[in-house]
Design a protein around this motif. Structure first.
Motif, PDB file in Angstrom:
ATOM      1  N   HIS A  77       1.913  80.453 -52.853  1.00  0.00           N
ATOM      2  CA  HIS A  77       2.562  79.502 -51.945  1.00  0.00           C
ATOM      3  C   HIS A  77       4.061  79.456 -52.205  1.00  0.00           C
ATOM      4  O   HIS A  77       4.515  79.724 -53.321  1.00  0.00           O
ATOM      5  N   GLN A  78       4.802  79.084 -51.188  1.00  0.00           N
ATOM      6  CA  GLN A  78       6.235  78.862 -51.355  1.00  0.00           C
ATOM      7  C   GLN A  78       6.451  77.668 -52.277  1.00  0.00           C
ATOM      8  O   GLN A  78       5.641  76.738 -52.301  1.00  0.00           O
ATOM      9  N   GLN A  79       7.541  77.696 -52.994  1.00  0.00           N
ATOM     10  CA  GLN A  79       7.873  76.600 -53.906  1.00  0.00           C
ATOM     11  C   GLN A  79       8.150  75.336 -53.100  1.00  0.00           C
ATOM     12  O   GLN A  79       8.838  75.372 -52.088  1.00  0.00           O
ATOM     13  N   ARG A  80       7.588  74.227 -53.559  1.00  0.00           N
ATOM     14  CA  ARG A  80       7.783  72.959 -52.859  1.00  0.00           C
ATOM     15  C   ARG A  80       9.111  72.310 -53.235  1.00  0.00           C
ATOM     16  O   ARG A  80       9.619  72.506 -54.335  1.00  0.00           O
ATOM     17  N   SER A  81       9.617  71.523 -52.324  1.00  0.00           N
ATOM     18  CA  SER A  81      10.879  70.829 -52.555  1.00  0.00           C
ATOM     19  C   SER A  81      10.636  69.566 -53.386  1.00  0.00           C
ATOM     20  O   SER A  81       9.516  69.065 -53.484  1.00  0.00           O
ATOM     21  N   TYR A  82      11.718  69.065 -53.947  1.00  0.00           N
ATOM     22  CA  TYR A  82      11.652  67.807 -54.686  1.00  0.00           C
ATOM     23  C   TYR A  82      11.096  66.706 -53.792  1.00  0.00           C
ATOM     24  O   TYR A  82      10.259  65.915 -54.223  1.00  0.00           O
ATOM     25  N   ARG A  83      11.549  66.686 -52.570  1.00  0.00           N
ATOM     26  CA  ARG A  83      11.092  65.650 -51.619  1.00  0.00           C
ATOM     27  C   ARG A  83       9.579  65.704 -51.416  1.00  0.00           C
ATOM     28  O   ARG A  83       8.914  64.676 -51.414  1.00  0.00           O
ATOM     29  N   VAL A 143       3.880  82.571 -60.188  1.00  0.00           N
ATOM     30  CA  VAL A 143       4.339  83.649 -59.308  1.00  0.00           C
ATOM     31  C   VAL A 143       4.345  84.979 -60.060  1.00  0.00           C
ATOM     32  O   VAL A 143       3.970  86.018 -59.511  1.00  0.00           O
ATOM     33  N   THR A 144       4.737  84.960 -61.317  1.00  0.00           N
ATOM     34  CA  THR A 144       4.731  86.186 -62.120  1.00  0.00           C
ATOM     35  C   THR A 144       3.330  86.783 -62.176  1.00  0.00           C
ATOM     36  O   THR A 144       3.151  87.998 -62.026  1.00  0.00           O
ATOM     37  N   LYS A 145       2.329  85.954 -62.360  1.00  0.00           N
ATOM     38  CA  LYS A 145       0.935  86.448 -62.391  1.00  0.00           C
ATOM     39  C   LYS A 145       0.480  86.895 -61.001  1.00  0.00           C
ATOM     40  O   LYS A 145      -0.181  87.915 -60.855  1.00  0.00           O
ATOM     41  N   TYR A 146       0.817  86.105 -59.975  1.00  0.00           N
ATOM     42  CA  TYR A 146       0.420  86.428 -58.597  1.00  0.00           C
ATOM     43  C   TYR A 146       1.005  87.766 -58.148  1.00  0.00           C
ATOM     44  O   TYR A 146       0.334  88.535 -57.465  1.00  0.00           O
ATOM     45  N   TYR A 161       0.451  86.908 -46.964  1.00  0.00           N
ATOM     46  CA  TYR A 161       1.494  86.979 -47.983  1.00  0.00           C
ATOM     47  C   TYR A 161       2.748  86.310 -47.438  1.00  0.00           C
ATOM     48  O   TYR A 161       3.253  86.672 -46.387  1.00  0.00           O
ATOM     49  N   ASP A 162       3.257  85.342 -48.174  1.00  0.00           N
ATOM     50  CA  ASP A 162       4.370  84.518 -47.710  1.00  0.00           C
ATOM     51  C   ASP A 162       5.709  84.935 -48.308  1.00  0.00           C
ATOM     52  O   ASP A 162       6.673  84.190 -48.246  1.00  0.00           O
ATOM     53  N   GLY A 163       5.783  86.107 -48.921  1.00  0.00           N
ATOM     54  CA  GLY A 163       7.046  86.635 -49.409  1.00  0.00           C
ATOM     55  C   GLY A 163       7.512  86.109 -50.748  1.00  0.00           C
ATOM     56  O   GLY A 163       8.668  86.299 -51.116  1.00  0.00           O
ATOM     57  N   THR A 188      11.472  89.887 -57.090  1.00  0.00           N
ATOM     58  CA  THR A 188      10.914  90.127 -58.416  1.00  0.00           C
ATOM     59  C   THR A 188      10.917  91.634 -58.680  1.00  0.00           C
ATOM     60  O   THR A 188      11.046  92.437 -57.748  1.00  0.00           O
ATOM     61  N   SER A 189      10.756  92.013 -59.919  1.00  0.00           N
ATOM     62  CA  SER A 189      10.803  93.438 -60.265  1.00  0.00           C
ATOM     63  C   SER A 189       9.699  94.239 -59.573  1.00  0.00           C
ATOM     64  O   SER A 189       9.876  95.413 -59.272  1.00  0.00           O
ATOM     65  N   ALA A 190       8.565  93.618 -59.312  1.00  0.00           N
ATOM     66  CA  ALA A 190       7.449  94.319 -58.668  1.00  0.00           C
ATOM     67  C   ALA A 190       7.305  93.933 -57.198  1.00  0.00           C
ATOM     68  O   ALA A 190       6.315  94.278 -56.560  1.00  0.00           O
ATOM     69  N   GLY A 191       8.293  93.250 -56.661  1.00  0.00           N
ATOM     70  CA  GLY A 191       8.197  92.715 -55.300  1.00  0.00           C
ATOM     71  C   GLY A 191       7.918  93.740 -54.223  1.00  0.00           C
ATOM     72  O   GLY A 191       7.044  93.554 -53.385  1.00  0.00           O
ATOM     73  N   ASN A 192       8.660  94.854 -54.231  1.00  0.00           N
ATOM     74  CA  ASN A 192       8.454  95.876 -53.199  1.00  0.00           C
ATOM     75  C   ASN A 192       7.101  96.542 -53.322  1.00  0.00           C
ATOM     76  O   ASN A 192       6.414  96.766 -52.322  1.00  0.00           O
ATOM     77  N   GLN A 193       6.719  96.860 -54.539  1.00  0.00           N
ATOM     78  CA  GLN A 193       5.414  97.493 -54.748  1.00  0.00           C
ATOM     79  C   GLN A 193       4.291  96.534 -54.343  1.00  0.00           C
ATOM     80  O   GLN A 193       3.317  96.938 -53.718  1.00  0.00           O
ATOM     81  N   PHE A 194       4.436  95.246 -54.701  1.00  0.00           N
ATOM     82  CA  PHE A 194       3.438  94.258 -54.317  1.00  0.00           C
ATOM     83  C   PHE A 194       3.303  94.217 -52.799  1.00  0.00           C
ATOM     84  O   PHE A 194       2.202  94.263 -52.256  1.00  0.00           O
ATOM     85  N   ARG A 195       4.429  94.112 -52.094  1.00  0.00           N
ATOM     86  CA  ARG A 195       4.407  94.008 -50.640  1.00  0.00           C
ATOM     87  C   ARG A 195       3.747  95.225 -49.999  1.00  0.00           C
ATOM     88  O   ARG A 195       2.936  95.095 -49.085  1.00  0.00           O
ATOM     89  N   MET A 196       4.054  96.417 -50.494  1.00  0.00           N
ATOM     90  CA  MET A 196       3.458  97.628 -49.925  1.00  0.00           C
ATOM     91  C   MET A 196       1.946  97.658 -50.145  1.00  0.00           C
ATOM     92  O   MET A 196       1.195  98.003 -49.233  1.00  0.00           O
ATOM     93  N   GLU A 197       1.508  97.310 -51.354  1.00  0.00           N
ATOM     94  CA  GLU A 197       0.070  97.297 -51.631  1.00  0.00           C
ATOM     95  C   GLU A 197      -0.639  96.207 -50.826  1.00  0.00           C
ATOM     96  O   GLU A 197      -1.733  96.420 -50.318  1.00  0.00           O
ATOM     97  N   TRP A 198      -0.014  95.031 -50.717  1.00  0.00           N
ATOM     98  CA  TRP A 198      -0.598  93.956 -49.907  1.00  0.00           C
ATOM     99  C   TRP A 198      -0.705  94.414 -48.459  1.00  0.00           C
ATOM    100  O   TRP A 198      -1.738  94.207 -47.813  1.00  0.00           O
ATOM    101  N   GLN A 199       0.361  95.034 -47.938  1.00  0.00           N
ATOM    102  CA  GLN A 199       0.381  95.492 -46.545  1.00  0.00           C
ATOM    103  C   GLN A 199      -0.740  96.489 -46.275  1.00  0.00           C
ATOM    104  O   GLN A 199      -1.386  96.442 -45.234  1.00  0.00           O
ATOM    105  N   ARG A 200      -0.972  97.373 -47.233  1.00  0.00           N
ATOM    106  CA  ARG A 200      -2.052  98.363 -47.092  1.00  0.00           C
ATOM    107  C   ARG A 200      -3.404  97.659 -46.952  1.00  0.00           C
ATOM    108  O   ARG A 200      -4.205  97.992 -46.078  1.00  0.00           O
TER     109      ARG A 200
END
Length: 118
Positions: A45-51, A72-75, A91-93, A98-110
């Motif tokens: 999930h996206q990080q929630r605001s203080y509000r 998020v690191t584990k996810y 996947y909400d981006g 993150t260091s694995a962000g592009n690889q994660f997105r490609m694998e999720w997309q597949r």
């Protein structure tokens, strides 16, 4: 005549949803903002605001942020991204930047492509 299976199944789902929100409120009451953040992060999930968080109680933003970052690191583990997409979880981006962000997105997309093609 009442369909017992549908009625019972609906009750179980309702109770589970009620239990989830109650446990989050319980964590806030206990001051366990780390765990609330961790749950948000590990679920992608996206990080929630203080509000938003303040509606649960006296928020400790630093604790929430630390838990969220750990979650998020584990996810964002690309080894699980394909299965997340294949299961139909959107996947909400949250892994962008993150260091694995592009690889994660490609694998999720597949996985997502295979999920939506059925």
């Amino acid at each position: 005549m009442i369909n017992f299976r549908n009625w019972f199944g609906g009750m179980v789902v309702s109770l589970l949803l009620l239990g989830c929100s109650a446990s989050e409120q319980s964590l806030a009451t206990q001051g366990d903002w780390y765990q609330i953040g961790y749950r948000d992060g590990i679920a992608g999930h996206q990080q929630r605001s203080y509000r938003d968080l303040h509606q649960l109680g006296a928020v400790q933003m630093a604790d929430y942020d630390e838990g969220y970052d750990d979650g998020v690191t584990k996810y964002c583990n690309p080894d699980f991204a394909y299965q997340i997409g294949l299961s139909g979880q959107y996947y909400d981006g949250v892994c962008a930047g993150t260091s694995a962000g592009n690889q994660f997105r490609m694998e999720w997309q597949r996985g997502w492509d295979q999920y939506t093609s059925h």
